[in-house]
Design a protein around this motif. Structure first.
Motif, PDB file in Angstrom:
ATOM      1  N   ALA A  82       1.032  -1.280   0.194  1.00 27.01           N
ATOM      2  CA  ALA A  82      -0.539   0.279  -0.164  1.00 27.01           C
ATOM      3  C   ALA A  82       1.260   1.327  -0.344  1.00 27.01           C
ATOM      4  O   ALA A  82       0.523   2.100  -0.854  1.00 27.01           O
ATOM      5  CB  ALA A  82      -0.624   0.127   1.375  1.00 27.01           C
ATOM      6  N   TRP A  85       1.700   1.652  -3.262  1.00 27.96           N
ATOM      7  CA  TRP A  85       0.573   2.098  -4.319  1.00 27.96           C
ATOM      8  C   TRP A  85       0.631   2.677  -5.354  1.00 27.96           C
ATOM      9  O   TRP A  85      -0.207   2.426  -6.750  1.00 27.96           O
ATOM     10  CB  TRP A  85      -0.806   2.388  -4.076  1.00 27.96           C
ATOM     11  CG  TRP A  85      -2.464   1.410  -4.346  1.00 27.96           C
ATOM     12  CD1 TRP A  85      -3.276   2.742  -4.650  1.00 27.96           C
ATOM     13  CD2 TRP A  85      -2.471   0.511  -4.116  1.00 27.96           C
ATOM     14  NE1 TRP A  85      -3.589   2.249  -4.964  1.00 27.96           N
ATOM     15  CE2 TRP A  85      -3.862   0.303  -4.929  1.00 27.96           C
ATOM     16  CE3 TRP A  85      -2.163  -0.834  -3.812  1.00 27.96           C
ATOM     17  CZ2 TRP A  85      -4.107  -1.228  -5.701  1.00 27.96           C
ATOM     18  CZ3 TRP A  85      -2.377  -1.639  -4.092  1.00 27.96           C
ATOM     19  CH2 TRP A  85      -3.745  -2.008  -4.661  1.00 27.96           C
TER      20      TRP A  85
ATOM     21  N   GLU B 202      -8.492  -0.550   2.004  1.00 28.27           N
ATOM     22  CA  GLU B 202      -7.433  -0.562   0.369  1.00 28.27           C
ATOM     23  C   GLU B 202      -6.847   0.610   0.111  1.00 28.27           C
ATOM     24  O   GLU B 202      -7.792   1.720   0.284  1.00 28.27           O
ATOM     25  CB  GLU B 202      -9.247  -0.691  -0.289  1.00 28.27           C
ATOM     26  CG  GLU B 202      -9.929  -2.225  -0.759  1.00 28.27           C
ATOM     27  CD  GLU B 202     -10.793  -1.483  -1.403  1.00 28.27           C
ATOM     28  OE1 GLU B 202     -11.959  -1.956  -0.855  1.00 28.27           O
ATOM     29  OE2 GLU B 202     -10.559  -2.121  -2.921  1.00 28.27           O
ATOM     30  N   PRO B 203      -6.224   0.779  -0.511  1.00 31.92           N
ATOM     31  CA  PRO B 203      -5.843   2.239  -1.253  1.00 31.92           C
ATOM     32  C   PRO B 203      -6.259   2.524  -2.011  1.00 31.92           C
ATOM     33  O   PRO B 203      -7.060   1.969  -3.095  1.00 31.92           O
ATOM     34  CB  PRO B 203      -4.231   1.716  -1.765  1.00 31.92           C
ATOM     35  CG  PRO B 203      -3.785   0.363  -1.148  1.00 31.92           C
ATOM     36  CD  PRO B 203      -5.461  -0.758  -1.087  1.00 31.92           C
TER      37      PRO B 203
END
Lengths: 207, 207, 207
Positions: A82, A85, B202-203
């Protein structure tokens, strides 16, 4: 080369499925399933529609393997992935372009007309994400936000136009990937959205 | 014999679909549809992926008939069936084992590699339940709870391992059913769960 | 003639998908996708189950074109279409009858038995609407309300019965359309509902 890119795209798509699964705290199998369906779902839908069976991603074991690797990566290193990302999003944009171009190419080989080719290109690119969203009861993102499916559609259109002018397929594929990926990246940076329909209620089912 | 067991498994799967339908107070047709899709959905998905068309459960009318019988049984005798739910769960575990073993066998016959065989085995066993859950907007149970899909996966793996050692197919099928059914029953009694992924957001979709 | 009716039915089905999309304020592409899947989804599911690939609606470009026209019509003229919704509902009832009859006919041609023919007829007629509802996370309307799928089922049954008595196919198709459409219109006017199942909880997954 194309093969390696296709597998890389599958891996990145699987990451997005796995991240949705960890957000929802699914169990390990759920993470693997969501990663796999996001990674290979679009290609499977395309192969089903074209009558290519067993689907390519079932015949070539590397696709499922790569998805499982994506699931495992998120299970053990979600924070580190993440944190990077931005790079994943760029890879995802390349995967989107590649899936659209390859899907359009397979539609053309199957003898479809222009609309059919656009459909197979776009479906290949976004089908896995739609399956992912439907399975976890979310509105499919491509229906209302971003410029994701639209980029895949325009890339498929570029492929179609170039092959209509007898450009060699490799060149048409390359340009199509650049179109989709470029559009996706540009619209991500600018946060471009397609216009939304003005609200209108659904008419009732009555006579 | 195998045929009778397969039909019995379909009937029990249909019961679970019909019970979900009566909990949601669907109309009679809705009960029949949910029962049928739960009973034959997994086999249909498998046949579509393998290119077996029309799907086996459409060519052999007994499958749909047995599903309709399951729907009718729940419509007229839900309380009596629910009172004997232990027996239904045992029959469901046997059905799970049988569907996984037969699915894996069909995947092997279609020339798939090991991962493809595991996928077709597991999908055959759990596909109907996933379709049932998605249709009524529930998170598919196999993604987050129980040891249901995992039991089917391990039974498919047992089938695969035994055929790799040239065991006759009938024996491999039998052992695979015992593995899946045994695991499912044991984990039901002990309430075993697969580990769940640690939560991670969630990114966001941005660059 | 049959062709023109089939395209008209596809157009009207697409309208219902587009209206759901504008109610949910999807973007333009979402409106087009939902319109297209509602219009051609049922036929695609039927073709997949029967092994007809590429699906008819992908080989004949007019089907997708007509769906896009439906999406565009709702985007630019939703209020005017909604003001004439009675006429749209009548056209939808004719489309339902036509899709059911043609679906049943294709199932018969593929060598299916009676239950398989009823299934392909009904699925062709209601499959697009189910896909539409599942994509936007609504309970599929056919599972719990109206007399929509039931009308399609009874029309398919009429087709089946008449062909069993060696009536020429054109006549059987005509009667089947009249049966489905007549039932749909009558039940709309009278607001007839199929009986709903009495409530019963789902038994728990435990031993």
């Amino acid at each position: 080369m194309l093969d390696a890119l296709d597998l890389a795209g599958t891996f990145v798509f699987a990451l997005s499925g796995a991240f949705k699964a960890v957000r929802l705290r699914l169990d390990w199998l759920g993470v693997a399933v969501l990663a796999a369906l996001t990674g290979i779902g679009g290609g499977i839908v395309r192969d089903l529609l074209l009558g290519v069976t067993p689907a390519a991603s079932l015949r070539d074991e590397r696709y499922v393997l790569v998805c499982l690797a994506g699931a495992a990566a998120v299970l053990v290193a979600a924070p580190r992935i993440a944190a990077r990302w931005n790079r994943v999003m760029l890879a995802d944009a390349v995967g989107l372009g590649l899936f659209a171009a390859l899907g359009a190419s397979k539609g053309l080989d199957a003898g479809l007309g222009p609309l059919g080719v656009l459909l197979t290109g776009t479906l290949t690119a976004v089908g896995g994400g739609v399956i992912r969203d439907v399975l976890v009861r979310e509105m499919p993102a491509v229906l209302y936000k971003g410029f994701y499916a639209t980029a895949a559609l325009l890339g498929s259109a570029a492929f179609l136009a170039l092959t209509a002018f007898d450009l060699p397929e490799a060149a048409a594929l390359g340009v199509a990937v650049v179109v989709t990926t470029g559009l996706r990246v540009t619209t991500l940076v600018r946060n471009t959205q397609l216009p939304r329909a003005p609200y209108h209620p659904e008419p009732p089912d009555s006579l």
